[in-house]
Design a protein around this motif. Structure first.
Motif, short mmCIF file in Angstrom:
data_model
loop_
_atom_site.label_atom_id
_atom_site.label_comp_id
_atom_site.label_asym_id
_atom_site.label_seq_id
_atom_site.Cartn_x
_atom_site.Cartn_y
_atom_site.Cartn_z
N PHE A 4 60.17 104.04 62.20
CA PHE A 4 59.78 103.81 60.82
C PHE A 4 58.36 104.35 60.67
O PHE A 4 57.47 103.99 61.44
CB PHE A 4 59.79 102.32 60.49
N ALA A 17 54.38 97.05 53.34
CA ALA A 17 55.11 98.16 53.95
C ALA A 17 55.09 98.03 55.47
O ALA A 17 56.11 98.21 56.14
CB ALA A 17 54.52 99.49 53.51
N PHE A 20 57.34 95.04 56.50
CA PHE A 20 58.75 95.40 56.41
C PHE A 20 59.17 96.30 57.57
O PHE A 20 60.17 96.04 58.24
CB PHE A 20 59.03 96.10 55.07
N ALA A 21 58.40 97.36 57.80
CA ALA A 21 58.74 98.30 58.87
C ALA A 21 58.76 97.60 60.23
O ALA A 21 59.66 97.85 61.04
CB ALA A 21 57.74 99.46 58.89
N ARG A 24 61.90 95.28 60.48
CA ARG A 24 63.12 96.08 60.63
C ARG A 24 63.19 96.71 62.02
O ARG A 24 64.24 96.74 62.65
CB ARG A 24 63.20 97.17 59.55
N ILE A 105 62.96 106.81 58.94
CA ILE A 105 62.74 106.19 57.64
C ILE A 105 61.25 106.19 57.33
O ILE A 105 60.44 105.84 58.19
CB ILE A 105 63.28 104.74 57.59
N VAL A 107 58.48 104.35 55.07
CA VAL A 107 58.31 103.10 54.34
C VAL A 107 57.00 103.17 53.57
O VAL A 107 55.94 103.34 54.16
CB VAL A 107 58.30 101.88 55.29
N PRO A 134 65.40 109.08 54.66
CA PRO A 134 65.28 108.18 53.50
C PRO A 134 63.87 107.62 53.35
O PRO A 134 63.10 107.55 54.31
CB PRO A 134 66.25 107.04 53.82
N ILE A 135 63.58 107.20 52.12
CA ILE A 135 62.34 106.48 51.82
C ILE A 135 62.72 105.06 51.44
O ILE A 135 63.63 104.85 50.64
CB ILE A 135 61.61 107.10 50.61
N THR A 136 62.03 104.10 52.03
CA THR A 136 62.19 102.71 51.63
C THR A 136 60.94 102.32 50.88
O THR A 136 59.82 102.48 51.39
CB THR A 136 62.37 101.79 52.86
N VAL A 138 58.74 99.37 49.24
CA VAL A 138 58.56 97.92 49.39
C VAL A 138 57.56 97.45 48.33
O VAL A 138 56.40 97.85 48.35
CB VAL A 138 58.03 97.57 50.79
N THR A 151 64.84 91.47 55.59
CA THR A 151 64.82 92.35 56.75
C THR A 151 65.81 91.87 57.78
O THR A 151 66.10 92.47 58.74
CB THR A 151 63.42 92.45 57.39
#
Length: 151
Positions: A4, A17, A20-21, A24, A105, A107, A134-136, A138, A151
């Motif tokens: 991430f 961010a 979250f990263a 995860r 990913i 983030v 992908p972009i997440t 937050v 998460t």
């Protein structure tokens, strides 16, 4: 291993961010890369001043990073990797992804302020096909409890 990638800056949404990263990554046996970018326009060139300014910026980044890294190691149990680059944050983020094939990913934190701008996100969305992962996004105003729940 899936990594991430989080952009470290002085914004308060950056904290969510990173949280979250980290959470995860811990739950998926992944890793976290923290990217800090020294904007090129902050470095004045000439007579050795650039080297001093660059060193000061690196020290400031490393101190900021260490606060987050300490939490990441103790709470979710993730050992983050710090990467420091110089230039435009969006361009350097894309360059880091291109150089590290394990990044899966990106983030990014979103400001809760309606007038807040995220120039990196704006740049990435201008050409979304340039991003190979992908972009997440937050939200910066999510609570710790809500982050843990999702998460």
């Amino acid at each position: 291993m899936r990594k991430f990638l989080v952009l470290l800056d002085d914004s308060k949404e950056c904290l969510n961010a990173i949280r979250f990263a980290s959470m995860r990554a811990a739950k998926t046996d992944g890793a976290v890369v923290i990217l800090a970018v020294i904007p090129a326009d902050e470095i004045q060139h000439g007579f050795g001043v650039a080297d001093v300014m660059r060193a000061e910026a690196r020290e400031r980044i490393e101190a900021h990073y260490e606060v987050f890294a300490k939490w990441m190691r103790s709470r979710p149990g993730v050992e983050p990797q710090l990467v420091i680059r110089e230039g435009d944050p969006a361009e350097e983020l894309l360059a880091q992804i291109a150089e590290d094939g394990e990044i899966g990913i990106v983030v990014l934190g979103l400001s809760a302020d309606k007038g807040g701008q995220n120039p990196v996100l704006t740049r990435l969305l201008r050409d979304p096909l340039a991003l190979p992962c992908p972009i997440t996004l937050v939200p910066g105003d999510l609570s710790k409890d809500r982050l843990e729940a999702i998460t």
